[in-house]
Design a protein around this motif. Structure first.
Motif: not given
Lengths: 488, 354, 538
Positions: B324, B351, C246
């Motif tokens: 993350s 990401c 996420e």
């Protein structure tokens, strides 16, 4: 007699030449100063000459003009500005207007000289929009000067170029303060900023800028042509040359005068001004505009120069002189001027924004008979603190009318709060209109003219005024043919 | 850099050229009160110098000088502790108070209000200049903060931060003289301005004129402050989390290397997610198609067993982890260590590209 | 960023491209405006007339996906006018001739045609950038999220090298990182090919170092990227997927495909602070602490490592992520306990050369340190490549313009691009819980140019259907002159009316980044009773 006391330098051409014709100005020796600078003098020499002449800013603060130019010359920059401060705002003063309407080219010429001296190439005249004729004549003057090649590129064949434009003020008194003026020219709110940096270092668009008053500028071509010594020879030790004043108020000869520095107040009021109107007793004169102070009958021997006026809690200011006679109440006068600055303060710093309001409120209270001795003491304390702490010249001088009137007329203040009387008979809340029994014949005229019907009495009997209902308009006093009504 | 000699209250010191009197005094540990002074204004000539509370005596100067905006000159002799200075300052505070409500008992800012502190310092229980006061309606049109201009002391910090630092230019000054006050265009509500609700004006307001619309009621002395890094975008703004008990109730910006005292709407006002009732508070495991509450041990065992079994049956390449960009370095480190060392695969990603 | 945020304030010229700075990085936007105030020239190249355009000296409103054409056009102009930093190129770079050859034919006129802008504006921008002594390039996802994203970045690097702007203060090329610790996640080895500090997993010496440090055998095979993981999960090849913090169910492209993949994963663990769209699909959900409830460090976009400090106790039974991970590591046989994040950081410093000189003690004292900071007496690195480039000579890597993978056609005549809005952050996991932020921006929308809207009889507030080859959503129309007629914009924050239902999952072959910023789309006004329609779509 009056003519002898006067000496016209700044206003030398006003009324003598055609302000809409550059040839008329040139015929009177115009643009000779600029020609002399460009042809014979280095910029440093021009500044030295200005310094040697001893001329100080005529806008009020009296900063030596040559020194100011010297500062601006010191800073290297691709662009430097000469700004003419034509934001004349003092009530009853119109020195700048008269010069701009009567002799616009002298200002243009001086601005070009200033630009040459500091190494600048741009000029702006900041003029209040309420001066349409001055604006028109300036426009004509600029157009003609450009056509003649005394403004524009490579003036008189030299390397020196100078462009001029006009910006209009929206009538804010504070914009006469140079930093506020610069803010206004840049399109910002017209309010001062703290110095340093001084405009000479970072002014208009952060470029070195000199801001000179109209009258200062109008004197400069003459100084250049006639030389520093000539100018230096006029005036006092510290204040050189002449000053234009606008005489107003209760004086016989109302209008503009130009007198050498060092002339006494006595000479200005009694000789040039022709004395107080209607043979009344001279009481005081407000100099330095609304934020100046009152010079009194005790100060008639004071020589008019920058330092002497400050010593009397007043200041030179831009040249307003409002004459007051024995019928004027000094508390009411102070209130009148403070009201003006209270309305005109920009509101930036605390002492001026809130302090002016509180001074006004205190004076208002006193004139209404609701004040106390303690209020007078507080008023003094507040006035001194505002002078000490305010950001710009406007705030720092705003309490002057109070302090200067208190200096000589503290008894008038005391009378308002202790006796609840206005000695000059101006403050209506403290007045009583009384019928003098012995003189009243009972003609009833007063009763008939009274707008609120507060006068009672029958024909051929003594009349009586009902004090509770009386609005102190004074109509009865004016009407009475027997002097049977007095105010006290 | 050239150094200048200066004497403050009889103590001699040297300061760098370009320093203000305030810097010289601070250097000597001499306290000068300030109100409108903004320390994000790096050059003294940008200071508004409007409140006039920091005035000091400078030898050979006619009037008092604002310490925040007056540059030190060689050989300057400064006095901060004289009758003249104290009288002037007291009158300035008195004047401010004369156009300010006395509602400290209920004011949200009480305890962290500069005007309140100054009144305390100068022993002003109430103003001695009673007179007319400005009366403005409260403007609550912004979603994140409210404006009560009756408490405004016109110090200009809000306008300065908005026009010179945030550069949104949503507010300026309107009216003149006694009525001078910060305004949105045409003196309408903030919602009709270009305001982006960054809240930097709220952060710099010294009084209760600009206050965050808070869900919680709290007094400033009930608050603990924790210095931390904002958890939104990658700028890394430094800020204080204000907490009362176990609740985050506010955020104030700090002078971090990246943000210099600024924040944006998310950093300043977007903290209510922390104590939100929808937060996950226990582990959940799927039983019969439904997620139901479980203990940590149950959850851990389930995961450990599944990981071991999968690894044994399908090999390490059947496992993967997504780390993350929101959690700390330490946590990212442990996560990739878990995937690499315990799962046995390098299939760890996050990401960064999204 | 090669340089630091505050250096921007002293730049002479700032070239902003593919970054809606004032909305996505508001504080940097404010700093750029401070620079403008100090006299910096601003060039903006963007498909939308973003707020920053107000401050721009030149605005190049390019069609999405034409970045490289623009940059090549700019470089062509600089070279043809002899404005390049010849000395710098000679001393500090290599392969310059290849660049000259590549951009030679790419005149501003050619570029202007492709980008849909005026060639004169390209020339003005080129001169402005080349003539500034200190030129900074600021970019963001508008450059990278394309099928040619890597080449877009290289192209910008070429431009910076061409003008001698790499390795100088207030210059550089500066990607703005979108999330609080995306820099740190990369630094810490949250990537399939690298250990912490970008040490390659394929390097035997590196592998050996970590095996020794961690006491286990490690794989030397580069792992799968996020998009590859999702792809393999779709085919059932990923049996266990552990997702921490996420929300791919909103953030990833082609959401229908993502949902299918996650559902297809045998065992899905999600560790988060809320029950996100992704967590709802999980087999185990672990409640994590927010940043306010734990200690640690974040690394910001300028490589500055800064402290995160615990302000409150974790709510309920939540645990900080590091505690959860430590517990699991222990359960999985990696026996090591850390008393605090500081102990983890000490381990990080010992195996990560660029973090080698950073300690909690120094961070407390200095407020932050910018890596590389190899030793305890190193002050950190304000800007990179000072004196010479990290690799020695700066390498020009010419990039040839390629159109986006999907270009408008008769069926999908518009170009759709996506981005952020000021009031939301990523998938709204946090901002969606803040009333004020929701009030300012409550729902998804699509921005349409007024002329385009008129032709489709769409007015502000209408419900419109946006469709691409991936799917369709119904959202509210915002009519705005910010866009050119053939371009539409959608924010990607929302789960309802999700832009990523529509986006193209095609990847940049090098960085594996999806082409979020450009795909072909179609717009239709939805019949008045739109709620029925959405039901049908669902």
């Amino acid at each position: 007699m009056a003519e002898k006391k006067q000496l016209r330098i700044a206003t030398r051409n006003s009324g003598f030449i055609d302000p809409e014709n550059i040839d008329s100005y040139i015929a009177a020796g115009g643009y000779l100063g600029l020609a002399k600078c460009l042809g014979e003098m280095t910029p440093e020499a021009v500044i030295d000459l200005m310094k040697a002449s001893g001329i100080r800013g005529r806008g009020g603060a009296g900063f030596p003009t040559g020194v100011k130019w010297g500062f601006a010359a010191k800073y290297a920059s691709d662009t430097k500005y000469v700004v003419c401060n034509a934001d004349e705002g003092d009530p009853g003063a119109f020195m700048d207007r008269a010069i701009l309407e009567g002799d616009p080219h002298s200002v243009l010429e001086a601005m070009a000289i200033g630009a040459y001296a500091i190494g600048g190439n741009k000029g702006t005249i900041y003029i209040r929009a309420e001066y349409p004729m001055a604006i028109d004549r300036l426009k004509i003057a600029i157009e003609q000067a450009e056509a003649k090649g005394v403004i524009g590129k490579n003036i008189m064949g030299s390397d020196f170029s100078f462009d001029l434009d006009i910006k209009y003020g929206a009538g804010a008194f504070v914009c006469g303060e140079e930093t506020a003026l610069i803010n206004s020219m840049e399109g910002n709110r017209g309010e001062p900023y703290t110095k340093p940096p001084f405009p000479a270092e970072a002014g208009y668009w952060d470029k070195p800028t000199i801001v000179n008053n109209v009258e200062t500028l109008a004197s400069i071509p003459a100084i250049i042509v006639k030389g520093a010594e000539w100018f230096n020879g006029i005036g006092t030790e510290t204040s050189k040359g002449t000053k234009v004043f606008a005489l107003a108020g209760k004086i016989n000869n109302v209008g503009l005068i130009e007198v050498p520095m060092g002339i006494t107040l006595q000479e200005v009021i009694m000789e040039v001004g022709g004395g107080v109107r209607n043979g009344k007793k001279f009481k005081a004169v407000q100099t330095g505009g609304p934020s100046g102070g009152a010079l009194t009958y005790k100060d008639l021997d004071v020589k008019i120069d920058y330092e002497s006026l400050v010593a009397c809690q007043s200041m030179m200011g831009s040249g307003g002189m409002i004459v007051m006679d024995e019928d004027d109440c000094m508390v009411a006068i102070a209130k009148f001027f403070v009201e003006f600055t209270m309305e005109e303060t920009c509101g930036k710093c605390t002492p001026c924004r809130i302090g002016s309001k509180r001074i006004y409120e205190a004076l208002d209270k006193i004139t209404m008979g609701q004040g106390s001795l303690e209020d007078i003491e507080k008023l003094k304390l507040l006035s001194v603190a505002i002078k000490d702490t305010a950001l710009c010249g406007l705030g720092q001088t705003m309490p002057n009318p109070v302090l200067s009137t208190m200096r000589v007329f503290e008894d008038e203040y005391t009378a308002h709060v202790v006796d609840k009387k206005c000695p000059a008979g101006v403050c209506s809340d403290l007045l009583e209109f009384i019928v003098v029994d012995e003189k009243c014949v009972g003609c009833t005229l007063c009763a008939r003219v009274c707008p609120v019907d507060c006068i009672g009495g029958k024909v051929k009997e003594v009349h009586v005024i009902d004090q509770a209902a009386c609005i102190k308009c004074g109509a009865c006093l004016d009407k009475c043919k027997f002097d049977a009504i007095i105010k006290q | 850099m050239s150094m200048l000699n200066v004497t403050v209250d009889g103590q001699a010191t040297q300061v760098a050229a370009g320093s203000a009197i305030l810097d010289a005094a601070n250097q000597l540990g001499i306290e000068i009160p300030t109100l409108c002074y903004l320390d994000m204004e790096k050059k003294f000539n940008q200071q508004a110098a409007a409140c006039r509370i920091c005035v000091v005596e400078v030898e050979n100067r006619r009037n008092l000088a604002p310490a925040c905006a007056t540059p030190v000159m060689e050989g300057m002799i400064i006095k901060t502790d004289t009758e003249r200075v104290h009288t002037a300052r007291k009158i300035v505070v008195d004047l401010m108070l004369s156009d300010h409500p006395l509602d400290c008992l209920t004011c949200e800012q009480a305890g962290s209000c500069v005007l309140q502190d100054l009144c305390y310092q100068y022993g002003l229980e109430q103003t001695t200049f009673a007179g007319q006061r400005n009366d403005y309606p409260e403007d609550a049109t912004n979603k994140f903060y409210s404006r009560n201009l009756n408490k405004c002391v016109a110090c200009r910090r809000c306008v300065t931060v908005c026009s010179n630092f945030q550069n949104t230019k949503a507010i300026g000054f309107g009216d003149r003289g006694f009525n001078t006050h910060p305004v949105a265009p045409f003196d309408r509500g903030m919602d009709e301005s270009t305001c982006v609700s960054c809240g930097n004006c709220v952060s710099v307001c010294p009084t209760g004129a600009l206050l965050p619309k808070s869900k919680e009621k709290f007094r400033s002395w009930e608050i603990s402050k924790t210095e931390t890094t904002c958890s939104y975008c990658g700028v890394g703004c430094q800020m204080n989390l204000l907490t009362k008990g176990n609740k985050v109730v506010g955020v104030e910006p700090l002078n971090g290397a990246a943000n210099d005292g600024l924040l944006c709407v998310k950093g300043k006002f977007g903290f209510n997610f922390i104590n939100h009732p929808d937060r996950l508070t226990t582990p959940l495991v799927r039983k019969d198609g439904q997620l139901v509450e479980a203990t940590w041990d149950e959850a851990y065992s389930l995961i450990a067993d599944k990981v071991k079994a999968t690894k044994a049956e399908f090999g390490s390449e059947a496992l993967a982890g997504l780390s993350s960009a929101r959690v700390t370095n330490e946590e990212n480190y442990l996560f990739q260590k878990m995937v690499r060392a315990a799962f046995g695969t390098n299939s760890v990603d996050h990401c960064a590209r999204l | 960023m090669t340089n630091s945020i505050n250096e921007l304030i002293d730049s002479d010229v700032i070239f902003i491209t593919g970054s809606n700075t004032t909305e996505s990085h508001p504080v940097i936007g404010a700093k750029i405006r401070q620079a403008k105030k100090k006299g910096a020239k601003i060039i903006v190249a963007e498909p939308r007339k973003i707020d920053m355009v107000e401050d721009a000296d030149v605005f190049l409103q390019i069609t999405p996906g034409t970045n490289i054409a623009l940059y090549n056009g700019i470089m062509s102009c600089i070279i043809s006018e002899g404005l390049e930093a010849a000395e710098y190129i000679k001393e500090r770079t290599e392969n310059y001739d290849a660049l000259v050859a590549t951009v030679a034919d790419f005149t501003p006129e050619v570029a202007a045609e492709i980008c849909g802008i005026d060639a004169e504006d390209i020339k003005t921008a080129a001169r402005m950038y080349a003539e500034g002594a200190k030129g900074a390039i600021v970019y963001c996802m508008g450059v990278t999220q394309h099928s040619s994203g890597t080449e877009g970045v290289m192209s910008l690097a070429n431009l910076a090298l061409l003008c001698g702007n790499i390795g100088i203060e207030s210059g550089g090329i500066n990607p703005l990182r979108g999330q609080n610790n995306v820099q740190g996640a990369c630094d810490m080895g949250g990537l399939p090919g690298t250990y912490p500090g970008y040490q390659k997993v394929t390097e035997p010496a590196v592998k050996e170092k970590f095996e020794k440090a961690w006491g286990v055998e490690l794989s030397d095979k580069v792992g799968l990227t996020l998009t590859e993981i999702v792809g393999k999960a779709g085919h059932g090849e990923i049996k266990v997927l552990y997702i921490m913090g996420e929300n791919p169910m909103v953030s990833d492209p082609d959401l229908a495909h993502v949902e299918e993949a996650l559902k297809n994963t045998e065992f899905l663990v999600v560790q988060d602070i809320f029950l996100t769209e992704t967590a709802q699909l999980a087999d185990v959900v672990l409640p994590a602490a927010t940043f306010a409830e734990k200690n640690g460090t974040f690394s910001n976009t300028e490589r500055r490592v800064q402290m995160v400090r615990k302000a409150i106790e974790p709510v309920g039974q939540c645990k900080p992520d590091w505690e959860i991970l430590m517990d699991l590591l222990n359960k999985l046989g990696i026996e090591k306990t850390y008393a605090s994040p500081e102990e983890i950081f000490t381990e990080i410093s010992s195996v990560t050369p660029s973090y080698g000189g950073i300690t909690y003690g120094r961070l407390e004292e200095l407020g932050g340190l910018q890596w590389p900071c190899p030793t305890a007496d190193h002050a950190g690195t304000k800007f990179l490549h000072s004196g010479k480039c990290a690799r020695g000579l700066g390498l020009f890597k010419p990039a040839v313009f390629k159109p986006s993978a999907e270009v408008p056609c008769a069926d999908f005549p518009l170009v759709m691009t996506t981005g952020r809005v000021l009031y939301h952050y990523h998938t709204r996991t946090m901002t969606g819980k803040v009333d004020g932020l929701n009030a300012m921006c409550p729902e998804s929308f699509v921005e349409i140019n007024p002329d385009a809207a008129r032709k489709l009889s769409i007015v502000e507030g209408d419900k419109v259907r946006v469709s691409t080859r991936r799917g369709q959503v119904v959202v509210t129309a915002k009519v705005t002159p910010k866009l050119k007629e053939n371009v539409i914009f959608m924010p990607f924050h929302f789960a309802v009316g999700a832009a990523n239902t529509l986006t193209n999952p095609v990847l940049d072959p090098i960085a594996k980044i999806p082409e979020y910023k450009s795909c072909a789309a179609k717009l239709e006004k939805v019949a008045w009773d739109w709620s029925e329609e959405t039901d049908q779509i669902k």
